[in-house]
Design a protein around this motif. Structure first.
Motif, PDB file in Angstrom:
ATOM      1  N   PRO A 217       8.045   8.022  13.897  1.00 53.77           N
ATOM      2  CA  PRO A 217       7.906   7.217  12.676  1.00 53.77           C
ATOM      3  C   PRO A 217       6.553   7.353  11.974  1.00 53.77           C
ATOM      4  CG  PRO A 217       8.892   5.923  14.440  1.00 53.77           C
ATOM      5  CD  PRO A 217       8.509   7.225  15.048  1.00 53.77           C
ATOM      6  N   ALA A 218       5.460   7.308  12.722  1.00 46.12           N
ATOM      7  CA  ALA A 218       4.145   7.275  12.062  1.00 46.12           C
ATOM      8  C   ALA A 218       3.829   8.605  11.390  1.00 46.12           C
ATOM      9  CB  ALA A 218       3.061   6.904  13.069  1.00 46.12           C
ATOM     10  N   SER A 219       4.099   9.698  12.090  1.00 40.40           N
ATOM     11  CA  SER A 219       3.813  11.000  11.468  1.00 40.40           C
ATOM     12  C   SER A 219       4.814  11.264  10.335  1.00 40.40           C
ATOM     13  CB  SER A 219       3.812  12.136  12.496  1.00 40.40           C
ATOM     14  OG  SER A 219       4.995  12.138  13.252  1.00 40.40           O
ATOM     15  N   PHE A 220       6.014  10.711  10.447  1.00 39.02           N
ATOM     16  CA  PHE A 220       6.978  10.866   9.341  1.00 39.02           C
ATOM     17  C   PHE A 220       6.452  10.187   8.080  1.00 39.02           C
ATOM     18  CE2 PHE A 220      10.489   9.010   6.861  1.00 39.02           C
ATOM     19  CZ  PHE A 220      11.035  10.192   6.374  1.00 39.02           C
TER      20      PHE A 220
ATOM     21  N   ASN B   6       0.827  -1.212   0.000  1.00 43.66           N
ATOM     22  CA  ASN B   6       0.000   0.000   0.000  1.00 43.66           C
ATOM     23  C   ASN B   6       0.862   1.263   0.000  1.00 43.66           C
ATOM     24  OD1 ASN B   6      -1.592   2.076   2.104  1.00 43.66           O
ATOM     25  ND2 ASN B   6      -2.819   1.250   0.443  1.00 43.66           N
ATOM     26  N   ASP B   7       1.962   1.221   0.742  1.00 44.19           N
ATOM     27  CA  ASP B   7       2.870   2.376   0.739  1.00 44.19           C
ATOM     28  C   ASP B   7       3.475   2.590  -0.644  1.00 44.19           C
ATOM     29  OD1 ASP B   7       2.480   3.123   3.376  1.00 44.19           O
ATOM     30  OD2 ASP B   7       4.091   1.858   4.131  1.00 44.19           O
ATOM     31  N   CYS B   8       3.781   1.484  -1.339  1.00 37.56           N
ATOM     32  CA  CYS B   8       4.359   1.612  -2.690  1.00 37.56           C
ATOM     33  C   CYS B   8       3.349   2.236  -3.648  1.00 37.56           C
ATOM     34  CB  CYS B   8       4.812   0.248  -3.203  1.00 37.56           C
ATOM     35  SG  CYS B   8       6.260  -0.362  -2.318  1.00 37.56           S
ATOM     36  N   ALA B   9       2.093   1.834  -3.528  1.00 37.78           N
ATOM     37  CA  ALA B   9       1.052   2.425  -4.383  1.00 37.78           C
ATOM     38  C   ALA B   9       0.944   3.924  -4.115  1.00 37.78           C
ATOM     39  CB  ALA B   9      -0.289   1.728  -4.142  1.00 37.78           C
ATOM     40  N   ASN B  10       0.932   4.286  -2.840  1.00 36.61           N
ATOM     41  CA  ASN B  10       0.741   5.707  -2.507  1.00 36.61           C
ATOM     42  C   ASN B  10       1.952   6.565  -2.851  1.00 36.61           C
ATOM     43  OD1 ASN B  10      -1.950   6.126  -1.600  1.00 36.61           O
ATOM     44  ND2 ASN B  10      -1.482   4.776   0.126  1.00 36.61           N
ATOM     45  N   ILE B  11       3.158   6.037  -2.691  1.00 33.73           N
ATOM     46  CA  ILE B  11       4.331   6.857  -3.031  1.00 33.73           C
ATOM     47  C   ILE B  11       4.410   7.047  -4.546  1.00 33.73           C
ATOM     48  CG2 ILE B  11       6.270   5.244  -3.362  1.00 33.73           C
ATOM     49  CD1 ILE B  11       6.431   8.195  -0.956  1.00 33.73           C
ATOM     50  N   THR B  12       3.941   6.054  -5.304  1.00 35.55           N
ATOM     51  CA  THR B  12       3.896   6.205  -6.765  1.00 35.55           C
ATOM     52  C   THR B  12       2.979   7.368  -7.132  1.00 35.55           C
ATOM     53  OG1 THR B  12       4.249   3.820  -7.009  1.00 35.55           O
ATOM     54  CG2 THR B  12       3.439   4.999  -8.945  1.00 35.55           C
TER      55      THR B  12
ATOM     56  N   PRO C 273      17.525  10.130   8.859  1.00 35.30           N
ATOM     57  CA  PRO C 273      17.535   8.890   9.654  1.00 35.30           C
ATOM     58  C   PRO C 273      16.137   8.336   9.946  1.00 35.30           C
ATOM     59  CG  PRO C 273      19.084  10.473  10.579  1.00 35.30           C
ATOM     60  CD  PRO C 273      18.364  11.185   9.465  1.00 35.30           C
ATOM     61  N   LEU C 274      15.111   9.181   9.982  1.00 35.21           N
ATOM     62  CA  LEU C 274      13.748   8.664  10.214  1.00 35.21           C
ATOM     63  C   LEU C 274      13.323   7.667   9.125  1.00 35.21           C
ATOM     64  CD1 LEU C 274      11.715  11.763  11.511  1.00 35.21           C
ATOM     65  CD2 LEU C 274      11.917   9.538  12.669  1.00 35.21           C
ATOM     66  N   MET C 275      13.980   7.720   7.959  1.00 36.15           N
ATOM     67  CA  MET C 275      13.650   6.765   6.887  1.00 36.15           C
ATOM     68  C   MET C 275      13.949   5.332   7.319  1.00 36.15           C
ATOM     69  SD  MET C 275      15.001   8.861   3.573  1.00 36.15           S
ATOM     70  CE  MET C 275      14.002   8.236   2.230  1.00 36.15           C
ATOM     71  N   GLY C 276      14.890   5.197   8.254  1.00 28.28           N
ATOM     72  CA  GLY C 276      15.200   3.866   8.767  1.00 28.28           C
ATOM     73  C   GLY C 276      14.294   3.437   9.910  1.00 28.28           C
ATOM     74  N   SER C 277      13.396   4.311  10.332  1.00 22.18           N
ATOM     75  CA  SER C 277      12.538   3.995  11.477  1.00 22.18           C
ATOM     76  C   SER C 277      11.209   3.386  11.058  1.00 22.18           C
ATOM     77  CB  SER C 277      12.297   5.261  12.318  1.00 22.18           C
ATOM     78  OG  SER C 277      11.367   6.122  11.669  1.00 22.18           O
ATOM     79  N   ILE C 278      10.903   3.393   9.766  1.00 25.46           N
ATOM     80  CA  ILE C 278       9.696   2.717   9.281  1.00 25.46           C
ATOM     81  C   ILE C 278      10.096   1.687   8.230  1.00 25.46           C
ATOM     82  CG2 ILE C 278       8.064   4.594   9.747  1.00 25.46           C
ATOM     83  CD1 ILE C 278       8.279   5.387   6.765  1.00 25.46           C
ATOM     84  N   THR C 279       9.277   0.670   8.073  1.00 26.10           N
ATOM     85  CA  THR C 279       9.571  -0.326   7.045  1.00 26.10           C
ATOM     86  C   THR C 279       9.110   0.202   5.688  1.00 26.10           C
ATOM     87  OG1 THR C 279       9.369  -2.655   6.445  1.00 26.10           O
ATOM     88  CG2 THR C 279       7.375  -1.599   7.282  1.00 26.10           C
ATOM     89  N   GLY C 280       9.827  -0.174   4.659  1.00 26.12           N
ATOM     90  CA  GLY C 280       9.332   0.111   3.310  1.00 26.12           C
ATOM     91  C   GLY C 280       9.889   1.336   2.631  1.00 26.12           C
ATOM     92  N   THR C 281      10.773   2.081   3.290  1.00 18.78           N
ATOM     93  CA  THR C 281      11.333   3.235   2.565  1.00 18.78           C
ATOM     94  C   THR C 281      12.218   2.759   1.407  1.00 18.78           C
ATOM     95  OG1 THR C 281      12.986   3.401   4.310  1.00 18.78           O
ATOM     96  CG2 THR C 281      11.187   5.010   4.342  1.00 18.78           C
ATOM     97  N   GLY C 282      12.792   1.571   1.546  1.00 21.33           N
ATOM     98  CA  GLY C 282      13.541   1.000   0.423  1.00 21.33           C
ATOM     99  C   GLY C 282      12.598   0.584  -0.703  1.00 21.33           C
ATOM    100  N   CYS C 283      11.545  -0.131  -0.354  1.00 20.95           N
ATOM    101  CA  CYS C 283      10.552  -0.571  -1.353  1.00 20.95           C
ATOM    102  C   CYS C 283       9.956   0.638  -2.066  1.00 20.95           C
ATOM    103  CB  CYS C 283       9.425  -1.343  -0.685  1.00 20.95           C
ATOM    104  SG  CYS C 283       9.946  -2.747   0.321  1.00 20.95           S
TER     105      CYS C 283
END
Ligand SMILES: Nc1ncnc2c1ncn2[C@@H]1O[C@H](COP(=O)(O)OP(=O)(O)OP(=O)(O)O)[C@@H](O)[C@H]1O
Ligand SMILES: Cc1ncsc1CCO
Ligand SMILES: [Mg+2]
Length: 266
Positions: free
Chosen positions: A236-239, A28-34, A185-195
């Motif tokens: 993380p969540a608000s980020f 779902n995160d991948c769909a929304n970032i697209t 660094p907050l990018m490492g605090s949630i899953t999926g920033t790589g995806c």
């Protein structure tokens, strides 16, 4: 490297359809970032339709995050359809190095499909390049040796542009390299920033003839957006929420001002 800081404006104009065959964790995160970067996402992994969907798309993302044997066969079929159509294929070899199945699958996809961008963390890329690395689940824990040399080796072996994410993102086609020091660094605090990075790479590669330059534009834009999101975030969540907002609002001229890119030749 002559990269375009304002390529995001082209993505928005063209609204490329990005077909994903991806994991169930971050889909779902991948769909929304697209959507946030100006593309149009579609997720389709049924063997009955995946290749047909690829034929409608402008880019294909293959992510082995929650792979199984049937899904891998579907990826190969969709990858071949993408190659026939001449659209870019982005491979995210999630967890390569953690298990033999993941490592062998990533290599099989690289051998069977013409991949345009191979994007992973340092442990995943080092593993595929034949180096020594430790990957724990989906996380890169340790890499022995120079990651730039390992990435260049993988780039030459499979004739792909390699993207290694981390505190700094490295991009190389085996002869040129660029390093981007945007992001937070907050990018490492949630899953999926790589995806999600793979989705952004695919949308940008869809509107550019040079995948290496498109990758610099994509990750600089994503990194600058993350810096802006971090200013709004409390954790993380608000980020995560702010990241979608920041990328959707990002202007090409802001990328031009804020991008930190070093480059050179190997
Ligand atoms: N400390 C950091 N500073 C700046 N940017 C970072 C940092 N850590 C990660 N990033 C950025 O986060 C994104 C994801 O990189 P990372 O290497 O963590 O991917 P990953 O391990 O594949 O993540 P995931 O498996 O959760 O999708 C990249 O765009 C990278 O630039
Ligand atoms: C946590 C996780 N596990 C499989 S895929 C995935 C998403 C981040 O790569
Ligand atoms: Mg990853």
């Amino acid at each position: 490297m002559d990269w375009n800081p304002e390529l995001i404006e082209e993505v928005r104009k063209n609204r490329p359809l990005v077909h994903h065959i991806t994991n169930v964790v971050t889909v779902n995160d991948c769909a929304n970032i697209t959507l946030s970067c100006g593309g149009a996402p579609v997720m389709a992994d049924a063997p009955e339709e995946a290749a047909d969907m690829t034929r409608l798309a402008s880019a294909l993302v293959l992510n082995i995050g929650t792979l199984n044997a049937d899904q891998v066969e579907t990826m190969i079929r969709a990858g071949k359809a993408a190659n026939e159509k001449g659209i870019p294929v982005v491979l995210d070899p999630v967890g390569a190095g953690a298990t033999t199945f993941r490592t062998e699958t990533a290599k099989r996809l690289l051998d069977r499909i013409r991949i345009c961008l191979l994007k992973g963390n340092a442990g995943e890329i080092a593993t595929l390049a034949g180096g020594s690395a430790q990957v724990r689940g989906v996380d890169s824990e340790r890499v022995e040796g120079e990651i730039r040399a390992l990435a260049a080796k993988a780039a030459r072996e499979w004739d792909v542009t390699v993207v290694v994410t981390g505190k700094r993102d490295l991009i190389t086609d085996g002869s040129r390299w660029a390093e981007i020091s945007n992001g937070h660094p907050l990018m490492g605090s949630i899953t999926g920033t790589g995806c999600m990075g793979a989705s952004v790479l695919a949308a940008f590669a869809a509107v550019s003839p040079d995948p290496t330059r498109a990758a610099v534009s994509a990750l600089a834009s994503y990194g600058v957006a993350a810096e802006q999101a971090a200013m709004q975030a409390n954790g993380p969540a608000s980020f995560r929420t702010a990241l979608f907002d920041a990328l959707a609002a990002l202007k090409g001229e802001t990328v031009r001002e804020r991008a930190r890119v070093d480059e050179g030749r190997l």
